[in-house]
Scaffold this motif. Structure first.
Motif, PDB file in Angstrom:
ATOM      1  N   TRP A 147       0.826  -1.204   0.000  1.00 26.10           N
ATOM      2  CA  TRP A 147       0.000   0.000   0.000  1.00 26.10           C
ATOM      3  C   TRP A 147       0.861   1.256   0.000  1.00 26.10           C
ATOM      4  CZ3 TRP A 147      -2.609   3.372   3.909  1.00 26.10           C
ATOM      5  CH2 TRP A 147      -3.807   3.927   3.415  1.00 26.10           C
ATOM      6  N   VAL A 148       1.925   1.246   0.811  1.00 28.08           N
ATOM      7  CA  VAL A 148       2.848   2.385   0.849  1.00 28.08           C
ATOM      8  C   VAL A 148       3.520   2.555  -0.513  1.00 28.08           C
ATOM      9  CG1 VAL A 148       4.969   3.286   1.889  1.00 28.08           C
ATOM     10  CG2 VAL A 148       3.225   2.210   3.333  1.00 28.08           C
ATOM     11  N   LEU A 149       3.882   1.454  -1.149  1.00 23.97           N
ATOM     12  CA  LEU A 149       4.520   1.532  -2.467  1.00 23.97           C
ATOM     13  C   LEU A 149       3.592   2.150  -3.507  1.00 23.97           C
ATOM     14  CD1 LEU A 149       6.630  -1.720  -2.929  1.00 23.97           C
ATOM     15  CD2 LEU A 149       7.421   0.637  -3.214  1.00 23.97           C
ATOM     16  N   VAL A 150       2.304   1.891  -3.405  1.00 23.54           N
ATOM     17  CA  VAL A 150       1.354   2.523  -4.329  1.00 23.54           C
ATOM     18  C   VAL A 150       1.450   4.041  -4.208  1.00 23.54           C
ATOM     19  CG1 VAL A 150      -1.097   2.911  -4.820  1.00 23.54           C
ATOM     20  CG2 VAL A 150      -0.251   0.585  -4.477  1.00 23.54           C
ATOM     21  N   HIS A 151       1.514   4.519  -2.977  1.00 21.04           N
ATOM     22  CA  HIS A 151       1.628   5.961  -2.744  1.00 21.04           C
ATOM     23  C   HIS A 151       2.929   6.512  -3.329  1.00 21.04           C
ATOM     24  CE1 HIS A 151       0.746   9.614  -0.226  1.00 21.04           C
ATOM     25  NE2 HIS A 151       2.028   9.798  -0.486  1.00 21.04           N
ATOM     26  N   GLU A 152       4.039   5.871  -3.000  1.00 24.98           N
ATOM     27  CA  GLU A 152       5.340   6.386  -3.446  1.00 24.98           C
ATOM     28  C   GLU A 152       5.508   6.278  -4.952  1.00 24.98           C
ATOM     29  OE1 GLU A 152       6.570   8.055  -1.242  1.00 24.98           O
ATOM     30  OE2 GLU A 152       5.497   7.132   0.435  1.00 24.98           O
ATOM     31  N   LEU A 153       4.987   5.220  -5.548  1.00 26.20           N
ATOM     32  CA  LEU A 153       5.110   5.077  -7.005  1.00 26.20           C
ATOM     33  C   LEU A 153       4.156   6.010  -7.744  1.00 26.20           C
ATOM     34  CD1 LEU A 153       5.690   1.237  -7.487  1.00 26.20           C
ATOM     35  CD2 LEU A 153       7.368   3.105  -7.464  1.00 26.20           C
ATOM     36  N   THR A 154       3.116   6.481  -7.080  1.00 22.73           N
ATOM     37  CA  THR A 154       2.302   7.539  -7.680  1.00 22.73           C
ATOM     38  C   THR A 154       3.124   8.813  -7.801  1.00 22.73           C
ATOM     39  OG1 THR A 154       0.245   6.606  -6.804  1.00 22.73           O
ATOM     40  CG2 THR A 154       0.192   8.908  -7.488  1.00 22.73           C
ATOM     41  N   HIS A 155       3.920   9.105  -6.772  1.00 23.33           N
ATOM     42  CA  HIS A 155       4.817  10.253  -6.879  1.00 23.33           C
ATOM     43  C   HIS A 155       5.847  10.029  -7.986  1.00 23.33           C
ATOM     44  CE1 HIS A 155       3.102  12.369  -3.607  1.00 23.33           C
ATOM     45  NE2 HIS A 155       3.543  11.576  -2.652  1.00 23.33           N
ATOM     46  N   ARG A 156       6.327   8.829  -8.118  1.00 19.63           N
ATOM     47  CA  ARG A 156       7.248   8.522  -9.216  1.00 19.63           C
ATOM     48  C   ARG A 156       6.579   8.827 -10.562  1.00 19.63           C
ATOM     49  NH1 ARG A 156      12.160   7.952 -11.681  1.00 19.63           N
ATOM     50  NH2 ARG A 156      12.151   6.245 -13.190  1.00 19.63           N
ATOM     51  N   ALA A 157       5.340   8.427 -10.708  1.00 16.84           N
ATOM     52  CA  ALA A 157       4.608   8.679 -11.958  1.00 16.84           C
ATOM     53  C   ALA A 157       4.455  10.179 -12.207  1.00 16.84           C
ATOM     54  CB  ALA A 157       3.238   8.006 -11.907  1.00 16.84           C
ATOM     55  N   GLN A 158       4.175  10.928 -11.157  1.00 13.19           N
ATOM     56  CA  GLN A 158       4.012  12.376 -11.310  1.00 13.19           C
ATOM     57  C   GLN A 158       5.299  13.046 -11.780  1.00 13.19           C
ATOM     58  OE1 GLN A 158       2.996  13.158  -7.289  1.00 13.19           O
ATOM     59  NE2 GLN A 158       0.829  12.584  -7.489  1.00 13.19           N
ATOM     60  N   PHE A 159       6.408  12.682 -11.169  1.00 18.48           N
ATOM     61  CA  PHE A 159       7.660  13.382 -11.442  1.00 18.48           C
ATOM     62  C   PHE A 159       8.407  12.811 -12.643  1.00 18.48           C
ATOM     63  CE2 PHE A 159       6.738  14.901  -7.260  1.00 18.48           C
ATOM     64  CZ  PHE A 159       7.262  16.180  -7.241  1.00 18.48           C
ATOM     65  N   HIS A 160       8.202  11.530 -12.951  1.00 18.50           N
ATOM     66  CA  HIS A 160       8.849  10.941 -14.126  1.00 18.50           C
ATOM     67  C   HIS A 160       7.955  11.052 -15.351  1.00 18.50           C
ATOM     68  CE1 HIS A 160      11.272   8.189 -16.570  1.00 18.50           C
ATOM     69  NE2 HIS A 160      10.118   7.634 -16.927  1.00 18.50           N
ATOM     70  N   GLY A 161       6.681  10.770 -15.179  1.00 21.19           N
ATOM     71  CA  GLY A 161       5.761  10.747 -16.318  1.00 21.19           C
ATOM     72  C   GLY A 161       5.298  12.118 -16.757  1.00 21.19           C
ATOM     73  N   VAL A 162       5.540  13.143 -15.933  1.00 21.31           N
ATOM     74  CA  VAL A 162       5.111  14.512 -16.252  1.00 21.31           C
ATOM     75  C   VAL A 162       6.311  15.432 -16.056  1.00 21.31           C
ATOM     76  CG1 VAL A 162       3.301  16.239 -15.875  1.00 21.31           C
ATOM     77  CG2 VAL A 162       2.879  13.861 -15.232  1.00 21.31           C
ATOM     78  N   PRO A 163       7.241  15.453 -17.010  1.00 19.49           N
ATOM     79  CA  PRO A 163       8.491  16.221 -16.834  1.00 19.49           C
ATOM     80  C   PRO A 163       8.275  17.693 -16.510  1.00 19.49           C
ATOM     81  CG  PRO A 163       8.669  14.742 -18.717  1.00 19.49           C
ATOM     82  CD  PRO A 163       7.227  14.701 -18.280  1.00 19.49           C
ATOM     83  N   TRP A 164       7.270  18.314 -17.114  1.00 14.90           N
ATOM     84  CA  TRP A 164       7.055  19.737 -16.856  1.00 14.90           C
ATOM     85  C   TRP A 164       6.663  19.997 -15.398  1.00 14.90           C
ATOM     86  CZ3 TRP A 164       2.261  20.605 -14.971  1.00 14.90           C
ATOM     87  CH2 TRP A 164       1.219  19.766 -15.381  1.00 14.90           C
TER      88      TRP A 164
END
Length: 335
Positions: A147-164
């Protein structure tokens, strides 16, 4: 380049405050991350690229030391050269940063580090804290870690998947550092701490309190962006199917209670300027819940273009964001 934070002193200070009774476990975070990343991708439509992301279990001291190096690198990158020579400032910053991180080391379950300045992006999972949380809540530690990994990997998606998104936040922090005369730790803390979920309550925002008027709009935009990031991650966590995490509802209840807990950590958070405001977790989550109820694709539109980001006013009035977006041609960033 001269140090703005004396790393050795910061690490020593943090370790003096950390009570550690267990080291990292042999938990298979790669296996858990494979499941968590599929969930995050399905819910966000964003790429994560786990192949370039380090995911590791750490102990409390290891978490603090990694953060000190990350903070120090960012602060040194953004601090104007004219402020590097203040006698004793590096040592004072070190004691302040070490004390804050040492105090919070027993509370953090996991963290995504976007590596703004040094190193490579990573997720750090604090095994002892995860195990203690699970035992206290009478929950399965593997489920908690997932569950914690879901949260942290959402941040990964935000910062990696949305460069701007990443670049705009870094630009805002740079503006604050170049123009402000207060401690760089106060400034960077308010922006970054929400990625770790530190603290709770309604702290005194030291960084904004002493900013000149011309910089308050910059700080407000940075705060809005991080409220969006944290609210989005909270929303994604709460969308995970109970087929994936059977005790999700129990986790939510315990997490909410944990964030409202009183104690020394809360007092420190209220006066440090690096505290994560519970109100902003709540505002961000409520924003995403509201727009998702109106349009299940709406959360993805937030990150589709810079114009999709809500303003501070729209965060507390999701209907206003929905009306604005309704005037535009839908554009969803997908895989």
């Amino acid at each position: 380049m001269a140090e703005v934070v004396a790393r050795r002193i910061a690490i020593t200070t943090a370790k003096l405050l950390i009570q550690q009774s267990a080291g990292p476990t042999d938990r298979d975070y790669q296996r858990l991350a494979a499941t968590a990343s599929r969930v995050v991708h399905e819910l966000t439509g964003l790429e994560l690229d786990l192949g370039t992301l380090a995911i590791e279990g750490v102990d409390r001291e290891g978490w603090a030391e990694r953060n000190i190096n990350s903070y120090a690198g960012l602060i040194e990158r953004l601090t104007p050269p004219s402020r590097l020579s203040s006698i004793g400032m590096a040592e004072l910053n070190a004691v302040a940063l070490g004390a804050l991180l040492g105090g919070f080391a027993s509370k953090v379950l996991g963290q995504y580090d976007p590596a703004f300045a040094v190193g490579s992006p990573a997720v750090w999972m604090v095994d002892e804290n995860i195990n203690r949380f699970a035992a206290h809540a009478q929950l399965d530690a593997e489920e908690v870690a997932l569950w914690v990994l879901v949260h942290e990997l959402t941040h990964r998606a935000q910062f990696h998947g949305v460069p701007w998104f990443r670049e705009r936040l870094l630009e805002l922090m740079g503006q604050l550092f170049r123009a402000s005369t207060i401690s760089p730790i106060d400034l960077v803390g308010e922006v970054l701490a929400r990625l770790r979920g530190l603290g709770s309550g309604e702290p005194i925002d030291v960084a904004t309190l002493f900013l000149p008027e011309r910089l308050r709009s910059v700080a407000k935009e940075a705060t809005t962006m991080m409220t969006v990031a944290e609210g989005h991650a909270e929303w994604v966590m709460r969308q995970v199917s109970t087929e994936v995490i059977p005790h999700r509802d129990a986790f939510e209840k315990v997490i909410d209670e944990r964030r409202q807990a009183a104690g020394l950590g809360k007092i420190i958070a209220q006066f440090s300027g690096i505290a994560s405001k519970r109100r902003q977790y709540s505002v961000g989550l409520q924003f995403f819940q509201s727009i998702a109820e109106a349009d299940e694709r709406a959360p993805q539109r937030v990150f589709a273009t810079p114009d999709g980001l809500p303003t501070a006013d729209e965060l507390t009035d999701p209907a206003r964001w929905l009306r604005r977006m309704a005037k535009r041609t839908p554009s969803v960033r997908g895989a």
